[in-house]
Design a protein around this motif. Structure first.
Motif, PDB file in Angstrom:
ATOM      1  N   LYS A 292      -8.233  -5.128  -5.896  1.00 13.57           N
ATOM      2  CA  LYS A 292      -8.392  -4.149  -5.993  1.00 13.57           C
ATOM      3  C   LYS A 292      -9.439  -3.730  -5.479  1.00 13.57           C
ATOM      4  O   LYS A 292     -10.795  -4.370  -6.243  1.00 13.57           O
ATOM      5  CB  LYS A 292      -8.541  -3.514  -7.702  1.00 13.57           C
ATOM      6  CG  LYS A 292      -8.171  -2.100  -7.501  1.00 13.57           C
ATOM      7  CD  LYS A 292      -8.276  -2.056  -9.079  1.00 13.57           C
ATOM      8  CE  LYS A 292      -9.519  -1.791 -10.013  1.00 13.57           C
ATOM      9  NZ  LYS A 292      -8.974  -1.316 -11.665  1.00 13.57           N
TER      10      LYS A 292
ATOM     11  N   SER B  50      -6.338   2.372  -3.507  1.00 14.01           N
ATOM     12  CA  SER B  50      -6.147   3.736  -3.547  1.00 14.01           C
ATOM     13  C   SER B  50      -6.797   3.972  -4.946  1.00 14.01           C
ATOM     14  O   SER B  50      -7.121   5.171  -5.276  1.00 14.01           O
ATOM     15  CB  SER B  50      -4.692   3.884  -4.261  1.00 14.01           C
ATOM     16  OG  SER B  50      -4.568   2.539  -5.585  1.00 14.01           O
TER      17      SER B  50
ATOM     18  N   MET C 236      -3.653  -1.364   0.960  1.00 15.27           N
ATOM     19  CA  MET C 236      -3.010  -0.599   1.645  1.00 15.27           C
ATOM     20  C   MET C 236      -2.702   0.667  -0.119  1.00 15.27           C
ATOM     21  O   MET C 236      -4.222   0.711  -0.705  1.00 15.27           O
ATOM     22  CB  MET C 236      -1.311  -1.051  -0.291  1.00 15.27           C
ATOM     23  CG  MET C 236      -0.966  -0.530  -0.708  1.00 15.27           C
ATOM     24  SD  MET C 236       0.849  -1.303  -1.870  1.00 15.27           S
ATOM     25  CE  MET C 236       1.151  -2.450  -0.788  1.00 15.27           C
TER      26      MET C 236
ATOM     27  N   ASP D   1      -5.904  -3.224  -2.397  1.00 19.41           N
ATOM     28  CA  ASP D   1      -5.328  -2.121  -2.472  1.00 19.41           C
ATOM     29  C   ASP D   1      -6.658  -0.585  -2.878  1.00 19.41           C
ATOM     30  O   ASP D   1      -7.897  -0.835  -3.322  1.00 19.41           O
ATOM     31  CB  ASP D   1      -5.376  -2.113  -4.062  1.00 19.41           C
ATOM     32  CG  ASP D   1      -4.338  -0.750  -4.756  1.00 19.41           C
ATOM     33  OD1 ASP D   1      -4.530   0.188  -4.707  1.00 19.41           O
ATOM     34  OD2 ASP D   1      -4.257  -0.558  -5.972  1.00 19.41           O
TER      35      ASP D   1
END
Ligand SMILES: Cc1cc2nc3c(=O)[nH]c(=O)nc-3n(C[C@H](O)[C@H](O)[C@H](O)COP(=O)(O)OP(=O)(O)OC[C@H]3O[C@@H](n4cnc5c(N)ncnc54)[C@H](O)[C@@H]3O)c2cc1C
Ligand code: FES
Ligand code: FES
Lengths: 163, 289
Positions: free
Chosen positions: B10, B55, B31, B53
């Motif tokens: 992350k 996001s 992603m 990640d």
């Protein structure tokens, strides 16, 4: 491969676990937490049977990594109303025969919660578009639309009574 | 279906994400919403060793006009775009497209950045970006770059982005007076990818002469496609029914569809012709309002 410690709130309870990178959220919910109300229909993000509420938005949990839900607040069908009671949507699906086999119903209800939150008074067309990512093989949708309409009316009445 | 093993990371800042990507190399994939990437990983069409990640990176979700540009942050979800008043009032083509993209739960997660960075001619946003002459802003190991949309799509799932590049912002020339756009796609069922789609953006002067026009096509070529020959016919002209007829014909000739489960090549050429004409008329109507 990668292991991760995650913590999230599911149906009001805090849950912690160690998960693999590749564990899907739907498997975490069904298999690790035993919350089997969330179903797997297609496993390809098309049917919506696996829909859950994630931080206030309907999400297809077969297409979401469990590890990404770290810190999230999740509601599954088991958590939409207190034990032994029905939410307006649940009651409406019951009253209007919005289900036959019931396989799609948890996803339909969670999706409809999101729809009614953003649009408390939807037209029939808006309801049909709103549940377009949720497939039902039994009802032909008419009674599902009626169920969402009944729930919208009941929710509006309740809101009026509370002001 | 479960994706092949990979390692999840992350990132909480652009800097961290780019450093991770540079360190992990080509086997790492960013992603955002994951609603294009994860389905491919479940089918084992994609087997990245690392997922970064992005996001949760803050500050990449916004829609605003700034100077002479409309700027959309890469992590803006399609649902956020659907409910945005600025887009509803001034960029109705966006609403046309998002309404027909996937379904509400997918749109809750899928981002505009991912839709474009995926480099898939079946996605809806690429045609819109071509029509509106967008610029893609990206940040990577070698700094920030601005890529005109005509140089962005390189091939099937291939774009101008280097492995460590993160698409951060889409810039679109601000809607001018007497301009309008429209998008439509034909789909087999609600939420399906386009059998064929057409995005049109027109800008007229006070005498109704076409100053600028953009036409982008969805899912009728391996790479998102601009209808250059059609645009040339219209630029500098008063757009008449005859010219619209001609451009529809050009669209059906110049697109490069393949027969598949969504329809035969001939059928797709025929609907591209029809949608092009309809979207030209709709864009003109909006430009004249
Ligand atoms: C059932 C279903 C139906 C769909 N129907 C449609 C449709 O009709 N039309 C349509 O257009 N789309 C459709 N989609 C795709 C959906 O809109 C995706 O969410 C979107 O295209 C990709 O956005 P994402 O944020 O999910 O990207 P991701 O899946 O996270 O990423 C896609 C690709 O882009 C890369 N990437 C993502 N973000 C960035 C970034 N900021 N910088 C650099 N690289 C990045 C990733 O590495 C990956 O290669 C559908 C998806 C599903 C599941
Ligand atoms: S099981 Fe997730 S959408 Fe069908
Ligand atoms: S009630 Fe059987 S699938 Fe909907």
């Amino acid at each position: 491969m990668g292991k991760h410690n995650i913590t999230m709130t599911i149906n009001g309870e805090s849950v912690s676990a160690e998960v693999d990178s590749r564990l899907l959220l739907v498997h975490f919910i069904r298999e690790n937490l035993d919350l089997t109300g969330t179903h797997i229909g297609c496993d390809t993000s098309n049917c919506g049977a696996c829909t859950i509420m994630l931080d206030g938005k309907s999400v297809k949990s077969c297409t979401y990594l469990a590890v990404r839900a770290d810190g999230a607040e999740i509601t599954t069908i088991e958590g939409v109303a207190a034990e032994g009671t029905n939410s307006h949507l649940q009651q409406a699906f019951h009253d209007q025969h919005g289900l036959h086999c019931g396989f799609c119903t948890p996803g339909m209800i969670i999706r409809s919660m999101d729809l009614l939150k953003n649009n408390p008074n939807p037209t029939e067309e808006e309801i049909r578009w709103g549940i377009s990512g949720n497939l039902c093989r039994c009802t032909g949708y008419n009674n599902i639309v009626k169920s969402v309409q009944q729930a919208a009316t009941e929710m509006a009445k309740e809101k009026e009574a509370s002001v | 279906m479960i994706p092949a093993n990979f390692n999840y990371h992350k990132a909480t800042s652009l800097k961290e994400a780019i450093a991770l990507s540079s360190e992990l190399g080509e086997e790492a994939k960013y992603m955002s919403g994951g609603h294009s990437l994860l389905p491919m990983m479940k089918l084992r069409f994609a087997t990245p060793e690392h997922i970064i990640d992005i996001s949760k990176i803050e500050g990449l979700s916004y829609i605003k006009e700034d100077g002479d540009m409309l700027k959309i942050g890469a992590l803006t979800t399609q649902t956020e775009m659907e409910h945005n008043t600025l887009l509803k009032e001034k960029y109705p083509m966006m609403g046309d497209a998002i309404w027909l993209t996937a379904d509400p739960s997918v749109r809750n997660v899928g981002t505009i950045g991912g839709n474009i960075a995926h480099g898939d001619a079946a996605n809806d946003q690429p045609a819109l970006m071509l029509a509106m002459r967008a610029t893609v802003v990206a940040e990577g190991a070698d700094g920030t770059k601005s890529i005109p949309i005509d140089e962005f799509f390189h091939g099937f799932y291939m774009t101008a982005l280097e492995p460590s590049d993160i698409l951060t912002e889409i810039q679109i020339p601000k809607a001018k007076k007497n301009s309008g756009g429209a998008y439509h796609k034909v789909e087999r069922k609600v939420g399906d990818y386009a059998t064929a789609g057409v995005a049109v953006h027109v800008e007229l002067d006070d005498n109704g002469i076409c100053q600028q026009v953009g036409i982008g096509l969805t899912n009728v070529s391996a790479v998102p496609m601009r209808l250059e020959r059609g645009e040339e016919v219209l630029r500098g002209q008063k757009i008449t029914d005859e010219l619209i007829e001609q451009v529809g014909q050009i669209a059906s000739e110049d697109c490069e569809p393949e027969s598949d489960l969504r329809g035969s090549e001939a059928y797709k050429r025929s609907i591209v012709n029809t949608i092009t004409k309809r979207m030209l008329n709709k864009a003109l109507e909006r430009a004249r309002q």
